[in-house]
Each structure stands twice: as C-alpha cells, then as structure tokens.
Design a protein around this motif. Structure first.
Motif, PDB file in Angstrom:
ATOM      1  N   TYR A   1       0.832  -1.213   0.000  1.00  0.00           N
ATOM      2  CA  TYR A   1       0.000   0.000   0.000  1.00  0.00           C
ATOM      3  C   TYR A   1       0.863   1.257   0.000  1.00  0.00           C
ATOM      4  O   TYR A   1       0.351   2.356   0.165  1.00  0.00           O
ATOM      5  CB  TYR A   1      -0.954  -0.006   1.209  1.00  0.00           C
ATOM      6  CG  TYR A   1      -0.256  -0.240   2.521  1.00  0.00           C
ATOM      7  CD1 TYR A   1       0.269   0.817   3.258  1.00  0.00           C
ATOM      8  CD2 TYR A   1      -0.052  -1.538   2.994  1.00  0.00           C
ATOM      9  CE1 TYR A   1       0.952   0.600   4.434  1.00  0.00           C
ATOM     10  CE2 TYR A   1       0.639  -1.770   4.169  1.00  0.00           C
ATOM     11  CZ  TYR A   1       1.136  -0.696   4.885  1.00  0.00           C
ATOM     12  OH  TYR A   1       1.838  -0.917   6.051  1.00  0.00           O
ATOM     13  N   ARG A   2       2.172   1.094  -0.128  1.00  0.00           N
ATOM     14  CA  ARG A   2       3.064   2.253  -0.212  1.00  0.00           C
ATOM     15  C   ARG A   2       3.916   2.109  -1.472  1.00  0.00           C
ATOM     16  O   ARG A   2       4.347   0.989  -1.805  1.00  0.00           O
ATOM     17  CB  ARG A   2       3.996   2.335   1.001  1.00  0.00           C
ATOM     18  CG  ARG A   2       3.302   2.710   2.291  1.00  0.00           C
ATOM     19  CD  ARG A   2       4.331   2.988   3.371  1.00  0.00           C
ATOM     20  NE  ARG A   2       3.694   3.401   4.613  1.00  0.00           N
ATOM     21  CZ  ARG A   2       4.346   3.927   5.640  1.00  0.00           C
ATOM     22  NH1 ARG A   2       5.660   4.111   5.583  1.00  0.00           N
ATOM     23  NH2 ARG A   2       3.703   4.268   6.734  1.00  0.00           N
ATOM     24  N   GLY A   3       4.186   3.255  -2.108  1.00  0.00           N
ATOM     25  CA  GLY A   3       4.957   3.236  -3.356  1.00  0.00           C
ATOM     26  C   GLY A   3       6.303   2.560  -3.205  1.00  0.00           C
ATOM     27  O   GLY A   3       6.714   1.776  -4.064  1.00  0.00           O
ATOM     28  N   GLU A   4       6.967   2.825  -2.073  1.00  0.00           N
ATOM     29  CA  GLU A   4       8.317   2.253  -1.929  1.00  0.00           C
ATOM     30  C   GLU A   4       8.268   0.727  -1.800  1.00  0.00           C
ATOM     31  O   GLU A   4       9.217   0.038  -2.157  1.00  0.00           O
ATOM     32  CB  GLU A   4       9.086   2.888  -0.766  1.00  0.00           C
ATOM     33  CG  GLU A   4       8.669   2.459   0.618  1.00  0.00           C
ATOM     34  CD  GLU A   4       7.874   3.547   1.347  1.00  0.00           C
ATOM     35  OE1 GLU A   4       7.295   4.413   0.667  1.00  0.00           O
ATOM     36  OE2 GLU A   4       7.836   3.514   2.594  1.00  0.00           O
ATOM     37  N   HIS A   5       7.166   0.200  -1.318  1.00  0.00           N
ATOM     38  CA  HIS A   5       7.037  -1.260  -1.241  1.00  0.00           C
ATOM     39  C   HIS A   5       6.921  -1.860  -2.638  1.00  0.00           C
ATOM     40  O   HIS A   5       7.470  -2.920  -2.917  1.00  0.00           O
ATOM     41  CB  HIS A   5       5.795  -1.652  -0.434  1.00  0.00           C
ATOM     42  CG  HIS A   5       5.940  -1.412   1.034  1.00  0.00           C
ATOM     43  ND1 HIS A   5       4.975  -1.755   1.932  1.00  0.00           N
ATOM     44  CD2 HIS A   5       6.948  -0.863   1.757  1.00  0.00           C
ATOM     45  CE1 HIS A   5       5.373  -1.413   3.153  1.00  0.00           C
ATOM     46  NE2 HIS A   5       6.558  -0.868   3.058  1.00  0.00           N
TER      47      HIS A   5
ATOM     48  N   PHE B   1      10.282  -1.803  -4.088  1.00  0.00           N
ATOM     49  CA  PHE B   1      11.094  -2.827  -3.434  1.00  0.00           C
ATOM     50  C   PHE B   1      10.784  -4.211  -4.037  1.00  0.00           C
ATOM     51  O   PHE B   1      11.687  -4.957  -4.424  1.00  0.00           O
ATOM     52  CB  PHE B   1      10.807  -2.825  -1.928  1.00  0.00           C
ATOM     53  CG  PHE B   1      11.331  -4.017  -1.190  1.00  0.00           C
ATOM     54  CD1 PHE B   1      12.619  -4.014  -0.659  1.00  0.00           C
ATOM     55  CD2 PHE B   1      10.549  -5.157  -1.023  1.00  0.00           C
ATOM     56  CE1 PHE B   1      13.109  -5.129   0.018  1.00  0.00           C
ATOM     57  CE2 PHE B   1      11.035  -6.265  -0.344  1.00  0.00           C
ATOM     58  CZ  PHE B   1      12.315  -6.257   0.171  1.00  0.00           C
ATOM     59  N   TYR B   2       9.496  -4.531  -4.118  1.00  0.00           N
ATOM     60  CA  TYR B   2       9.124  -5.863  -4.614  1.00  0.00           C
ATOM     61  C   TYR B   2       9.548  -6.055  -6.072  1.00  0.00           C
ATOM     62  O   TYR B   2      10.084  -7.100  -6.438  1.00  0.00           O
ATOM     63  CB  TYR B   2       7.615  -6.091  -4.480  1.00  0.00           C
ATOM     64  CG  TYR B   2       7.173  -6.418  -3.072  1.00  0.00           C
ATOM     65  CD1 TYR B   2       7.795  -7.420  -2.345  1.00  0.00           C
ATOM     66  CD2 TYR B   2       6.108  -5.747  -2.489  1.00  0.00           C
ATOM     67  CE1 TYR B   2       7.377  -7.731  -1.048  1.00  0.00           C
ATOM     68  CE2 TYR B   2       5.678  -6.054  -1.204  1.00  0.00           C
ATOM     69  CZ  TYR B   2       6.318  -7.051  -0.487  1.00  0.00           C
ATOM     70  OH  TYR B   2       5.900  -7.351   0.774  1.00  0.00           O
ATOM     71  N   ASN B   3       9.290  -5.033  -6.902  1.00  0.00           N
ATOM     72  CA  ASN B   3       9.655  -5.179  -8.315  1.00  0.00           C
ATOM     73  C   ASN B   3      11.160  -5.395  -8.451  1.00  0.00           C
ATOM     74  O   ASN B   3      11.613  -6.186  -9.284  1.00  0.00           O
ATOM     75  CB  ASN B   3       9.220  -3.938  -9.108  1.00  0.00           C
ATOM     76  CG  ASN B   3       7.717  -3.961  -9.383  1.00  0.00           C
ATOM     77  OD1 ASN B   3       7.091  -5.020  -9.358  1.00  0.00           O
ATOM     78  ND2 ASN B   3       7.151  -2.800  -9.617  1.00  0.00           N
TER      79      ASN B   3
ATOM     80  N   TYR C   1       2.953 -12.144  -7.316  1.00  0.00           N
ATOM     81  CA  TYR C   1       3.343 -12.821  -6.070  1.00  0.00           C
ATOM     82  C   TYR C   1       2.361 -12.566  -4.921  1.00  0.00           C
ATOM     83  O   TYR C   1       2.541 -13.104  -3.839  1.00  0.00           O
ATOM     84  CB  TYR C   1       4.762 -12.384  -5.667  1.00  0.00           C
ATOM     85  CG  TYR C   1       5.775 -12.765  -6.724  1.00  0.00           C
ATOM     86  CD1 TYR C   1       6.490 -13.950  -6.636  1.00  0.00           C
ATOM     87  CD2 TYR C   1       5.958 -11.960  -7.852  1.00  0.00           C
ATOM     88  CE1 TYR C   1       7.388 -14.315  -7.625  1.00  0.00           C
ATOM     89  CE2 TYR C   1       6.844 -12.322  -8.848  1.00  0.00           C
ATOM     90  CZ  TYR C   1       7.557 -13.492  -8.737  1.00  0.00           C
ATOM     91  OH  TYR C   1       8.432 -13.866  -9.713  1.00  0.00           O
ATOM     92  N   ILE C   2       1.350 -11.727  -5.192  1.00  0.00           N
ATOM     93  CA  ILE C   2       0.346 -11.493  -4.141  1.00  0.00           C
ATOM     94  C   ILE C   2      -0.405 -12.806  -3.928  1.00  0.00           C
ATOM     95  O   ILE C   2      -0.948 -13.384  -4.866  1.00  0.00           O
ATOM     96  CB  ILE C   2      -0.617 -10.348  -4.539  1.00  0.00           C
ATOM     97  CG1 ILE C   2       0.159  -9.029  -4.571  1.00  0.00           C
ATOM     98  CG2 ILE C   2      -1.796 -10.257  -3.564  1.00  0.00           C
ATOM     99  CD1 ILE C   2      -0.625  -7.843  -5.069  1.00  0.00           C
ATOM    100  N   SER C   3      -0.371 -13.274  -2.702  1.00  0.00           N
ATOM    101  CA  SER C   3      -0.799 -14.643  -2.418  1.00  0.00           C
ATOM    102  C   SER C   3      -2.129 -14.670  -1.670  1.00  0.00           C
ATOM    103  O   SER C   3      -2.208 -14.252  -0.516  1.00  0.00           O
ATOM    104  CB  SER C   3       0.290 -15.328  -1.585  1.00  0.00           C
ATOM    105  OG  SER C   3      -0.217 -16.466  -0.950  1.00  0.00           O
TER     106      SER C   3
END
Ligand code: GLY
Ligand code: MN
Length: 459
Positions: A129-133, A136-138, A148-150
């Motif tokens: 829910y945050r841009g930096e996340h 980070f994930y990408n 990958y959202i499970s």
C-alpha cells in the motif's frame, strides 16, 4: 511487546495454514513529507507488528514454510546514526525478544528470493500500500510484484488476525480508555462560539499524552452530514450538532474508534432528540442481536429497519419498512455500512483487501447504493472486535439528486425531508467484542444516553 511466545505461536499457526513456499512480511520505512530528513511519525506495518513486533523502520520478516524457519533481516546502526538517535538495540537483540533465531542483513532478501526461485519455491507477499514497497518488490523479485500477491497468505493472515487473543483485547481496551477521555473532553469543550479546531486539537493531544497516537485523523464537525469531514474551521453554532469520530492507537498499534454526536447548545431540541433516538435505537439493536453465528450483513439490515421505521414515524419515510430497506430507500439517510473489524488497524486488515476481511463464500458484497459500502458482512465469531456505527444524515446534494431523479417516491416523503436539509448528521459508534454467547460493548462506556450527554455538557 507481548511475551515472545505470542509471536512464536502466531508464526507457527501461520505455518499450519500456508502449505509451502516463503512469505515476505515487509516492515515499513520512514516516510518524508516535505524534505528527506523531515519525516512523518513512523507507523510500522500491521502484519509485521502482528508476526514480528519490532516497531522500527527498515526490517523484513521472512517465514519459510518448507523449512519451518523464521528470519529477521535488518541492519545494525553505525556510530553516525547513534549520535543522532541515541543507543539502539542490535538486530540480534530485537530478534531474540520476538523468539526469532535466524537473522541477516536487509539486503540478504535478494539472496533469499533468488534461492527460493532457484528451488522452485512459491514466494508469497501481501498487497503493498506504499509506493516504496512496490518498488522494493519489483526490484527484489525482478518481476511484476502483482504475480506474487498470495491469496493463500492473505486468507491465512485474515483467519489469524480476525480473532483477538486476551493480550490484544487488553491492548484494545487501553486504546478505548484513551478514546473515552477524547470523547468526554470533546463533550465538555463543546459550546456555541468555540472553533472546532480548538476542540479537535485537545482531542488529538490526549492519545499523544498517553504514549500513543490517534488511530485515524480526527473527524470533528458541526457538518456531520459529510461522513469523513476533517475540516475543523467552523465556529460552533447553537442549533447545530457536533459529530466527533475519533479514536486512539496505543504505542503497540492497537486502535479504538468511537463516534458521538451532541447538541452544540448542550441541550437536545425536539428534532435533535427525535433523530438521535432513532440512531441510538439502531446502535442498541445491533448490541442486542450481535453474537456468534449471525451475519453482520443482517445486523446492518436490522439497523436499517430501525432507521426506516423511526423515519416513518417522523413522516420522512413512508410505505412498508421491509420493502423500503430491501430496495435501499433508507440509504438516502444511512448511506454507509454499519461497521468494520478493528485491531492493529482501525479498519482492521483493510490493506489485505476488504472482501477477504468482511466477506466470504457465504456472503458476497451487494452493489446496492449504501449497502455496497458495508465493510463487514460475514458471520461473526467469538473474539471478533468490530464497530457498531449507524447514522442518519441529511446530505443536501444527495436529497436534491434523488428528488430530481424521482427516486423511491413511494418510500420517501421529500417535502418533509426538505425541512431537515439544515440538520447535519448523527452517528453513534461503539466498539464490540463478540463473546461466546453474545457481545459486549468494550471498555469504559462513553455517555450516549440523552440525559447523560446533557449532564456532562452542563458540568
Ligand atoms: N471512524 C472512521 C471510520 O470508521 O471510517
Ligand atoms: Mn469506525
């Protein structure tokens, strides 16, 4: 922090619910608001708090379901940081406090992800829910994070977090105790001529003085017909009602959420008394009927029937009450849902997806205006903590629109409704714990009976 066994147990239960693979539970970073070193108050991610408890930025929790291993990734501070921040515990000390044996550096996440992929393991994440996340994930996954959202992980977390244990209930009660002070303060300060922001500021100071924060931005307004009104610039006028929707968050992150609506003059006039009593009856009906096994959707509809019936008596609605509620005519006055889960988030787990939290295979979301906003509809279970927050609002723009469209002419007496366009809105909100046989209104009771409110405002 709760005893470390609480967190060990939560992670072990998650391992029982998720078959295989590796879950990344990403903690939050500090966030800048107008230049890099000027940061918002830090708020840890609630899933991270639930499983790993460390209330500090720049940590990652990893749970390897295949190897039964929990890992905390983070970096120890250097002397340059300690000069500004003071002495800090090491990652290994923090990990020990929450019963985690394996630690690594923050950037070890790249190796963990690469290894998992090489071994063909499934990687589970929850929706960021945050841009930096997202960045980070990408970056770490070297792929579109959405793949990958499970659902398996989301459902498992919802199953665990929905039922509050004794430690969590005590913590929520602490937030409620502070919420009591916030609302009683607002009632005591409310009087004609005072500017809303003066009261809002005093309300907001109370959780800070108790070591926590507000659980969401304070809603405090004499224009309560705007559901989430954060404007506090009006001077309170006699004849209006002041709606305060506010709650506290404890230092550990647990929330309370209450709404009270009081007459600015300190005394309910007849019209205010009439409408208030209907909302109070709806709130009480839900308390009377909520228990394990009932659907909160049905509680919403019960509240809607009390509202429609009361408005019928006042001449604002007409026709058959069940029919009016079935088609959604009452939503002119009650256009939102009855309530939501509450815990580590004030709208608990909403970041995981409202439908996973409030709905299930037996209860699907309606697309009817009003009912569509219901956040919690599913069957209740012991240990659920939720809000009961019916309301009646006179929203001039909505009244004008429906009248122009000729909507629900058989159920709404628009000529009468016109006379209430200056009324504002009333909401009454309590926090309920579902028990084995029923429910209880949690914590110290904030006055909501007319006589009690008038008494407290007089004092
Ligand atoms: N108390 C604000 C909300 O529930 O949306
Ligand atoms: Mn609420």
């Amino acid at each position: 922090m709760f005893p470390k066994e609480v967190y060990i147990n939560r992670r072990n239960r998650l391992k029982e619910l998720v078959n295989s693979g590796v879950a990344i539970i990403l903690g939050n970073e500090n966030a800048a608001y107008n230049y890099p070193a000027n940061e918002y108050h830090f708020r840890q991610d609630s899933n991270f708090l639930y499983f790993f408890a460390i209330n500090k930025p720049h940590f990652i929790g990893v749970i390897d379901f295949d190897e039964g291993k929990d890992i905390i990734l983070g970096d120890d501070f250097e002397i340059d940081d300690i000069i500004w921040m003071g002495p800090q515990p090491s990652v290994s000390e923090l990990a020990k406090e929450v019963g985690v044996e394996y630690i690594g550096k923050y950037t070890d996440i790249y190796k963990i992800v690469d290894d998992a992929k090489a071994k063909g393991k499934k990687i589970h994440i929850v929706p960021p829910y945050r841009g930096e996340h997202i960045n980070f994930y990408n970056d770490v996954l070297k792929d579109d994070y959405k793949k990958y959202i499970s659902e398996e992980l989301i459902k498992a977390i919802v199953e665990l977090r929905s039922v509050k244990d004794e430690y969590e209930i005590k913590e929520i009660e602490k937030a409620i105790e502070v919420g009591y002070e916030m609302h009683v303060t607002a009632m005591r300060m409310c009087k004609p001529g005072i500017v809303e922001q003066k009261i809002a500021a005093s309300v907001e100071a109370i959780p800070i003085a108790n070591g926590g924060r507000i659980s969401f931005p304070v809603i405090l307004t004499q224009n309560g017909e705007t559901l989430h009104n954060h404007y506090h610039g009006n001077i309170l006028q006699s004849g209006k009602m002041m709606l305060t929707d506010a709650g506290a968050e404890t230092a550990m992150g647990y929330a309370s959420d209450f709404t009270r609506t009081v007459p600015v003059s300190g005394k309910f006039d007849q019209r205010q008394r009439d409408v208030y009593t209907i909302v109070l009856n709806a709130n009480k009906k839900v308390i009377e009927l909520s228990r394990p096994g009932v659907k909160y959707l049905d509680m919403h509809l019960e509240a809607a029937r009390v509202i429609a019936s009361g408005l019928n008596d006042l001449g604002l609605m007409k026709g058959d009450i069940d029919e009016a509620v079935a088609v959604g005519a009452h939503a002119l006055f009650f256009p939102h849902g009855l309530g939501h889960m509450m815990g580590l988030d004030v709208h608990d787990m909403e970041g995981l997806g409202e439908d996973y939290v409030g709905y299930d295979e037996n209860v699907k979301r309606s697309d009817q205006f009003g009912l569509a906003y219901l956040r919690l509809a599913r069957e209740l279970k012991p240990g659920f903590v939720l809000t009961d927050e019916p309301g009646i609002y006179f929203i001039p723009a909505l009244i004008d629109m429906w009248r122009k469209e000729g909507k629900f002419m058989d159920f709404i007496n628009y000529d009468e409704v016109e006379k209430y366009k200056d009324f504002g809105g009333i909401r009454i909100e309590d926090d309920l714990l579902i028990t084995e046989n029923g429910c209880e209104v949690m914590g110290k009771k904030i006055p909501k009976e007319i006589d009690d409110i008038e008494q407290i405002m007089k004092a």
